[in-house]
Write an enzyme that holds these catalytic residues in place. Structure first.
Site, PDB file in Angstrom:
ATOM      1  CB  CYS A 115      -0.924   0.001   1.209  1.00 11.43           C
ATOM      2  SG  CYS A 115      -2.066  -1.375   1.208  1.00 11.43           S
TER       3      CYS A 115
HETATM    4  N1  LIG Z   1      -2.916  -5.937   1.998  1.00 13.22           N
HETATM    5  C1  LIG Z   1      -3.372  -4.864   2.610  1.00 13.22           C
HETATM    6  O1  LIG Z   1      -3.083  -4.639   3.792  1.00 13.22           O
HETATM    7  C2  LIG Z   1      -4.288  -3.883   1.903  1.00 13.22           C
HETATM    8  C3  LIG Z   1      -4.932  -2.904   2.679  1.00 13.22           C
HETATM    9  C4  LIG Z   1      -5.803  -2.025   2.067  1.00 13.22           C
HETATM   10  C5  LIG Z   1      -6.001  -2.086   0.689  1.00 13.22           C
HETATM   11  N2  LIG Z   1      -5.347  -3.036  -0.055  1.00 13.22           N
HETATM   12  C6  LIG Z   1      -5.629  -3.054  -1.492  1.00 13.22           C
HETATM   13  O2  LIG Z   1      -6.476  -4.164  -1.767  1.00 13.22           O
HETATM   14  C7  LIG Z   1      -6.177  -4.710  -3.050  1.00 13.22           C
HETATM   15  C8  LIG Z   1      -5.844  -6.185  -2.915  1.00 13.22           C
HETATM   16  O3  LIG Z   1      -4.683  -6.305  -2.091  1.00 13.22           O
HETATM   17  P1  LIG Z   1      -4.263  -7.666  -1.402  1.00 13.22           P
HETATM   18  O4  LIG Z   1      -3.204  -7.300  -0.421  1.00 13.22           O
HETATM   19  O5  LIG Z   1      -5.455  -8.414  -0.940  1.00 13.22           O
HETATM   20  O6  LIG Z   1      -3.615  -8.429  -2.657  1.00 13.22           O
HETATM   21  P2  LIG Z   1      -3.238  -9.986  -2.737  1.00 13.22           P
HETATM   22  O7  LIG Z   1      -2.176 -10.090  -3.760  1.00 13.22           O
HETATM   23  O8  LIG Z   1      -3.015 -10.537  -1.367  1.00 13.22           O
HETATM   24  O9  LIG Z   1      -4.561 -10.663  -3.280  1.00 13.22           O
HETATM   25  C9  LIG Z   1      -5.068 -10.438  -4.556  1.00 13.22           C
HETATM   26  C10 LIG Z   1      -5.730 -11.707  -5.040  1.00 13.22           C
HETATM   27  O10 LIG Z   1      -6.320 -11.425  -6.314  1.00 13.22           O
HETATM   28  C11 LIG Z   1      -6.111 -12.548  -7.142  1.00 13.22           C
HETATM   29  N3  LIG Z   1      -6.248 -12.115  -8.528  1.00 13.22           N
HETATM   30  C12 LIG Z   1      -5.359 -11.470  -9.301  1.00 13.22           C
HETATM   31  N4  LIG Z   1      -5.901 -11.203 -10.508  1.00 13.22           N
HETATM   32  C13 LIG Z   1      -7.149 -11.674 -10.474  1.00 13.22           C
HETATM   33  C14 LIG Z   1      -8.213 -11.693 -11.403  1.00 13.22           C
HETATM   34  N5  LIG Z   1      -8.088 -11.157 -12.623  1.00 13.22           N
HETATM   35  N6  LIG Z   1      -9.359 -12.281 -11.029  1.00 13.22           N
HETATM   36  C15 LIG Z   1      -9.487 -12.829  -9.806  1.00 13.22           C
HETATM   37  N7  LIG Z   1      -8.529 -12.837  -8.876  1.00 13.22           N
HETATM   38  C16 LIG Z   1      -7.380 -12.266  -9.217  1.00 13.22           C
HETATM   39  C17 LIG Z   1      -4.745 -13.068  -6.750  1.00 13.22           C
HETATM   40  O11 LIG Z   1      -4.579 -14.431  -7.119  1.00 13.22           O
HETATM   41  C18 LIG Z   1      -4.768 -12.872  -5.239  1.00 13.22           C
HETATM   42  O12 LIG Z   1      -5.275 -14.002  -4.574  1.00 13.22           O
HETATM   43  C19 LIG Z   1      -5.046  -3.861  -3.607  1.00 13.22           C
HETATM   44  O13 LIG Z   1      -5.594  -2.834  -4.372  1.00 13.22           O
HETATM   45  C20 LIG Z   1      -4.413  -3.271  -2.358  1.00 13.22           C
HETATM   46  O14 LIG Z   1      -3.762  -2.049  -2.633  1.00 13.22           O
HETATM   47  C21 LIG Z   1      -4.503  -3.942   0.530  1.00 13.22           C
END
Ligand SMILES: NC(=O)c1ccc[n+]([C@@H]2O[C@H](COP(=O)([O-])OP(=O)(O)OC[C@H]3O[C@@H](n4cnc5c(N)ncnc54)[C@H](O)[C@@H]3O)[C@@H](O)[C@H]2O)c1
Length: 474
Positions: free
Chosen positions: A306
């Site tokens: 992030c």
């Molecule tokens: N990790 C955090 O603490 C956090 C906090 C707030 C916001 N975010 C935001 O949330 C979003 C997701 O982050 P995350 O940390 O969960 O990511 P992550 O990489 O842990 O998870 C993303 C998931 O999406 C899947 N994926 C990728 N492409 C895909 C598609 N086309 N269709 C279906 N699934 C697909 C991946 O296989 C993975 O399991 C990002 O935008 C991030 O900036 C993350």
């Protein structure tokens, strides 16, 4: 209610921006009023939703909905994750196997890679990655690909909510376009569209999805109402805002705020160190002020999915409006210069022992980007290991939460490298231990007794007594 219908009719006729804003604010006030009256009757209605992207954000959110009486279909392109979840296994440290297994057993949660099943649900929540590309520009391809997969299967009346962090305009321009083209349906008329940013606090055991207030912005007042209704089923406090863009911008403000404040203390760390003043002592004293101060802590550089990334989504979008995000750029410069500063301190510490970085055995303690998590994406530890290796050091790492390095796009050559063991023989075999992440489970007393020399970027050794000159802060 009649006012609300009139408001929606007005909005669909596309008024001037000023009038639209009044209508949207009216809608926010109405949703707030409805929230006060409580949605309880509607809340108990049975509902089936899909959550797309079962990572650090999507999986806990899915399980929270599943525990709140909603049937959740988790969709992910990663079939290993889908299979693991359907077996009742968890691949995220702070999510217990029993939580997944219970939800699967009760039938309130199941996972799949079949996106045509979007047709079965009343609402779809998108939690896919939003990285930067190699030119450090937003890469919203995951959102767009997901939008295409949804569009082909979208049914009239479905609510689509984006949660991935992104620049203002992604939901009502980019995502809306692919959904409308793919489905032949119109947003705000045939289906509902909203943005609601995630506020995950990894590693904080007291952070529970249900109790973190949720900001929600809708494409139309009715979209906002639907999205509020959805989240009210699983989350206690909903914060409606006037548009998807206001919700997108809220998340960027939150993350930029962190990035800028971390940069400030990182800069002061370097300045105060030259003056012989310890930044940690100063922050601890300053935070006793009961108002107008919030502590942020320095470190070896920014990590995670992030803070190092999201502010640059805004920087990129701002250029379209002829605007410059100078705070964001400066904070980015300071934060990304930290690993170089830390390596300099490592060289100074070794030099003090008549040693050079070249040829020294250095252990990086902590690969995860923050304490007590197993997430090492964008971790500054990788940068530190690469910089030290480039200067001729023999580098290894210790991290109880990352026993082996998974394949990563940016640091591919570390793939398969294993954490060293935690014992006196191993730890004392290194010329220097560099503390990059202060996991609470590490025994710092043992480290102080075993390590020949320590460079501490996290103040982890503050309460450990060691010989003079053994611990260097960086
Ligand atoms: N990790 C955090 O603490 C956090 C906090 C707030 C916001 N975010 C935001 O949330 C979003 C997701 O982050 P995350 O940390 O969960 O990511 P992550 O990489 O842990 O998870 C993303 C998931 O999406 C899947 N994926 C990728 N492409 C895909 C598609 N086309 N269709 C279906 N699934 C697909 C991946 O296989 C993975 O399991 C990002 O935008 C991030 O900036 C993350």
């Amino acid at each position: 209610m009649r006012q609300d219908v009139a408001a929606r009719e007005c909005l669909s006729r596309r008024n001037s921006p000023a009038v639209e804003r009044v209508i949207r604010l009216h809608a926010v006030a109405q949703v707030n009023e409805e929230l006060r009256r409580n949605y309880s009757e509607e809340v108990v209605q049975l509902m089936k939703i899909a959550v797309i992207g079962l990572g650090y954000v999507g999986l806990p959110l899915s399980l929270q909905f599943a525990q709140s009486g909603v049937t959740v279909l988790g969709l992910d392109v990663d079939t290993n994750k889908v299979d693991a979840l359907n077996r009742g296994n968890s691949y995220i440290k702070h999510i217990s196997e029993s939580t997944v297994a219970t939800a699967v057993k009760q039938g309130s949660f199941s996972a799949s890679s079949d996106f045509s099943r979007v047709a079965e649900v009343q609402a779809v929540i998108i939690c896919v990655p939003t990285p930067l590309n190699k030119n450090r520009e937003p890469d919203i391809s995951y959102i767009l690909n997901t939008g295409k997969a949804i569009g082909r299967n979208l049914q009239k009346g479905t609510l689509v909510v984006l949660e991935s962090t992104t620049y203002p305009g992604t939901t009502d321009e980019d995502l809306r376009a692919v959904l409308e083209i793919g489905s032949g349906l119109e947003a705000g008329k045939d289906f509902h569209l909203a943005f609601s940013p995630e506020r995950e606090d990894p590693g904080n055991p007291n952070s529970k999805v249900a109790s973190i207030p949720k900001v929600v912005g809708g494409f139309t007042p009715e979209c906002l109402r639907r999205a509020t209704e959805l989240y009210s089923k699983a989350i206690k406090t909903i914060v409606p805002v006037s548009s998807c863009r206001a919700a997108e911008a809220t998340k960027l403000l939150e993350n930029t705020f962190r990035s800028v404040n971390i940069a400030l203390v990182n800069e002061l760390k370097v300045v105060y160190s030259e003056m012989g003043i310890d930044i940690w002592e100063v922050i601890n004293a300053a935070k006793t002020k009961p108002f107008g101060f919030m502590p942020f802590y320095p470190g070896p550089g920014l990590g995670g999915h992030c803070i190092p990334i999201d502010p640059f989504y805004l920087t990129w979008k701002a250029r379209e409006y002829g605007q410059h995000t100078r705070f964001i750029e400066l904070a980015g410069q300071i934060n990304t210069s930290m690993p170089e500063y830390v390596v300099r301190r490592v060289a100074e510490a070794l030099n003090d022992r008549q040693k050079s970085v070249n040829g020294s055995k250095i252990l990086v303690l902590g690969l995860a980007y923050k304490p007590n998590v197993d997430d090492e994406r964008e971790s500054p530890s990788y940068v530190l290991m690469e910089k030290l290796q480039a200067r001729g050091a023999e580098v290894a790492y210790y991290d109880p939460y990352v026993p082996v390095i998974r394949p990563t796009r940016e640091h591919a050559h570390w793939r398969g490298t294993k954490s060293v063991a935690w014992n006196q023989e191993t730890i004392s075999s290194f010329d220097l231990v560099l503390i990059a992440t202060n996991h609470a489970c590490v025994n710092y007393e043992e480290l102080g007794a075993w390590a020949k020399l320590i460079v501490d970027t996290r103040n982890a050794m503050v309460n450990v007594t060691t010989a003079e000159g053994r611990v260097w802060k960086a």
